[in-house]
Enzyme design. Structure first.
Site, short mmCIF file in Angstrom:
data_model
loop_
_atom_site.label_atom_id
_atom_site.label_comp_id
_atom_site.label_asym_id
_atom_site.label_seq_id
_atom_site.Cartn_x
_atom_site.Cartn_y
_atom_site.Cartn_z
NE ARG A 183 -4.27 -1.41 -0.12
CZ ARG A 183 -4.42 -2.49 -0.64
NH1 ARG A 183 -3.45 -2.71 -1.64
NH2 ARG A 183 -5.59 -3.15 -0.70
CG ASP B 17 1.12 -2.28 -8.67
OD1 ASP B 17 0.76 -1.83 -9.76
OD2 ASP B 17 0.16 -3.02 -8.06
P1 NAD Z 1 -1.06 -11.26 4.60
O1 NAD Z 1 -2.02 -10.80 5.50
O2 NAD Z 1 -1.10 -12.79 4.13
O3 NAD Z 1 0.32 -10.79 5.10
C1 NAD Z 1 0.59 -9.85 5.76
C2 NAD Z 1 2.03 -9.68 6.66
O4 NAD Z 1 2.38 -8.44 7.19
C3 NAD Z 1 1.66 -10.68 7.73
O5 NAD Z 1 2.36 -11.85 7.83
C4 NAD Z 1 1.74 -9.80 8.89
O6 NAD Z 1 2.20 -10.41 10.07
C5 NAD Z 1 2.72 -8.90 8.43
N1 NAD Z 1 2.81 -7.69 9.03
C6 NAD Z 1 2.05 -6.87 9.88
N2 NAD Z 1 2.54 -5.78 10.50
C7 NAD Z 1 4.01 -5.88 10.22
C8 NAD Z 1 4.99 -5.05 10.24
N3 NAD Z 1 4.80 -3.88 11.20
N4 NAD Z 1 6.32 -5.37 9.90
C9 NAD Z 1 6.41 -6.28 9.12
N5 NAD Z 1 5.25 -7.25 8.74
C10 NAD Z 1 4.17 -6.91 9.29
O7 NAD Z 1 -1.43 -10.18 3.41
P2 NAD Z 1 -1.17 -10.56 2.08
O8 NAD Z 1 -2.29 -11.30 1.26
O9 NAD Z 1 0.31 -11.14 1.58
O10 NAD Z 1 -1.06 -9.03 1.36
C11 NAD Z 1 -0.17 -8.00 1.67
C12 NAD Z 1 -0.66 -6.85 1.29
O11 NAD Z 1 -0.32 -6.68 0.02
C13 NAD Z 1 -2.10 -6.43 1.45
O12 NAD Z 1 -2.08 -6.00 2.90
C14 NAD Z 1 -2.22 -5.35 0.61
O13 NAD Z 1 -2.12 -4.10 1.20
C15 NAD Z 1 -1.39 -5.69 -0.44
N6 NAD Z 1 -1.87 -6.20 -1.74
C16 NAD Z 1 -1.56 -5.36 -2.98
C17 NAD Z 1 -2.17 -5.63 -4.26
C18 NAD Z 1 -1.83 -5.03 -5.23
O14 NAD Z 1 -2.47 -5.31 -6.26
N7 NAD Z 1 -0.87 -4.25 -5.31
C19 NAD Z 1 -2.91 -6.70 -4.01
C20 NAD Z 1 -3.34 -7.58 -3.11
C21 NAD Z 1 -2.68 -7.28 -1.80
#
Ligand code: NAD
Length: 336
Positions: A240, A264
């Site tokens: 994000r 992105d």
């Molecule tokens: P997920 O919930 O499986 O993984 C997120 C990880 O981040 C978790 O392991 C969590 O413990 C960790 N985390 C939380 N706080 C943290 C911190 N302070 N420092 C380090 N790690 C931390 O989520 P995901 O499915 O892997 O998605 C990750 C992110 O990708 C989503 O939150 C979303 O914002 C983003 N996303 C972007 C797109 C895109 O099109 N660009 C698409 C889908 C998701």
């Protein structure tokens, strides 16, 4: 709630592809989907009158004011066709009795593979090579890259997408460091080594962000943390926009401290992305400045945009609505 009744769902920020994939998932016609190109905010919430549910996307506003407006016109359910829910005031939704559903997982591969695409583009200067070759310029000056094999890649957030990205990078022959408050057993089993954030930033040639946007991760990459990074390191953000302080990154790029930036997502993207603005003057000077660097590659929040991901997003969205009608909660409910 009674089923079998024709029920309206208003789909905000709808593009042709949303229409295509949601109509396919709703092929039985259980819901009357009303597609609006409008972004959901306090000016457009009234357009959902007559519906019982709203379908929203990443840049729609679902703060307390908008949720209250939706509740006043009878909205009982908001289904997000994305994983992230940083744009929703969950406390307000709970107080107003509006259920929130999301698509927790559609294709981590889509986002992880796009992150790799950004990295390879930057590392091998493909964006420059593409333009040069089309102009008949086959000189290699300025296209010098580096091998990824043997480099250290830092993954901040080793959830579904971060793990997928880590696996690909391990396949390239990289050492992968992870920073996450939760140490994932699968990540450990594929060889991710967890280290504190400072150590990850100090030791990585490539840093990739895969954590959600939370108060704790807002501007996680800032002036101070950028200074910890290896000179010439590449920063990737497909999570994000708000996780990165763009002004601080621009300073690091101007000083030549960052070797490359592949994003992105952008913190002010809601005024830009998902629209054709090619005939408009870009009003955001910070964003415009980013585009001037030859070692910056920007895509407009397209990492999720694959056929497989859109199919799953649409099917899960319809399933969330079905489950809400049967059980009073969407299957993938978001709550505090
Ligand atoms: P997920 O919930 O499986 O993984 C997120 C990880 O981040 C978790 O392991 C969590 O413990 C960790 N985390 C939380 N706080 C943290 C911190 N302070 N420092 C380090 N790690 C931390 O989520 P995901 O499915 O892997 O998605 C990750 C992110 O990708 C989503 O939150 C979303 O914002 C983003 N996303 C972007 C797109 C895109 O099109 N660009 C698409 C889908 C998701």
């Amino acid at each position: 709630m009674e089923t079998g009744v024709f029920m309206d769902v208003v789909v905000y920020s709808a593009r042709a592809y949303d229409r295509q994939f949601l109509n396919l998932a709703n092929a039985e016609g259980r819901y009357r989907l009303k597609f609006l190109e409008l972004r959901l905010d306090r000016h457009t919430a009234a357009a959902a009158a007559g519906a019982f549910a709203v379908c929203a996307f990443v840049n729609d506003t679902l703060d307390a004011e908008v949720l209250a407006l939706l509740q006043q016109i009878g909205i009982k359910l908001v289904v997000l066709r994305c994983a992230g829910f940083n744009n929703v005031d969950l406390d307000a939704a709970a107080k107003l009795g509006i259920a929130i559903g999301r698509v927790p997982e559609y294709s981590p591969y889509a986002v992880a593979e796009h992150t790799v695409a950004l990295l390879l583009m930057l590392n091998r200067r493909l964006h420059r090579a593409y333009n040069r070759v089309r102009e008949g310029n086959f000189a290699l000056d300025g296209l010098l890259g580096f091998d990824l094999h043997g480099k250290t890649v830092g993954v901040i957030g080793t959830g579904k997408i971060g793990r997928c990205f880590a696996r690909i990078m391990i396949g390239f022959g990289c050492t992968v460091l992870g920073a996450d408050p939760y140490q994932d057993p699968e990540a450990l089993s594929i060889g991710v080594r967890y280290v504190p954030l400072d150590a990850l930033l100090r030791d990585s040639d490539v840093v990739s962000l895969h954590c959600p946007l939370l108060p704790a991760t807002h501007h996680l990459i800032n002036k101070e943390t950028l200074q910890l990074m290896k000179p010439g390191a590449v920063l990737l953000n497909t999570s994000r926009g708000g996780v990165v302080d763009t002004a601080a990154v621009i300073t690091a790029l101007k000083q030549g401290r960052l070797g490359g930036l592949g994003i992105d997502v952008y913190e002010e993207e809601s005024n830009l992305f998902f629209r054709d603005m090619s005939d408009d003057a870009i009003q955001d000077d910070v964003f415009a400045r980013l585009l001037t660097f030859s070692n910056v590659v920007v895509t407009g929040h397209q990492a999720f945009f694959t056929q497989e991901a859109l199919t799953t997003i649409a099917e899960t969205t319809i399933d969330n609505i079905d489950t809400f009608l049967k059980e009073g909660q969407p299957r993938y409910v978001v709550s505090r």
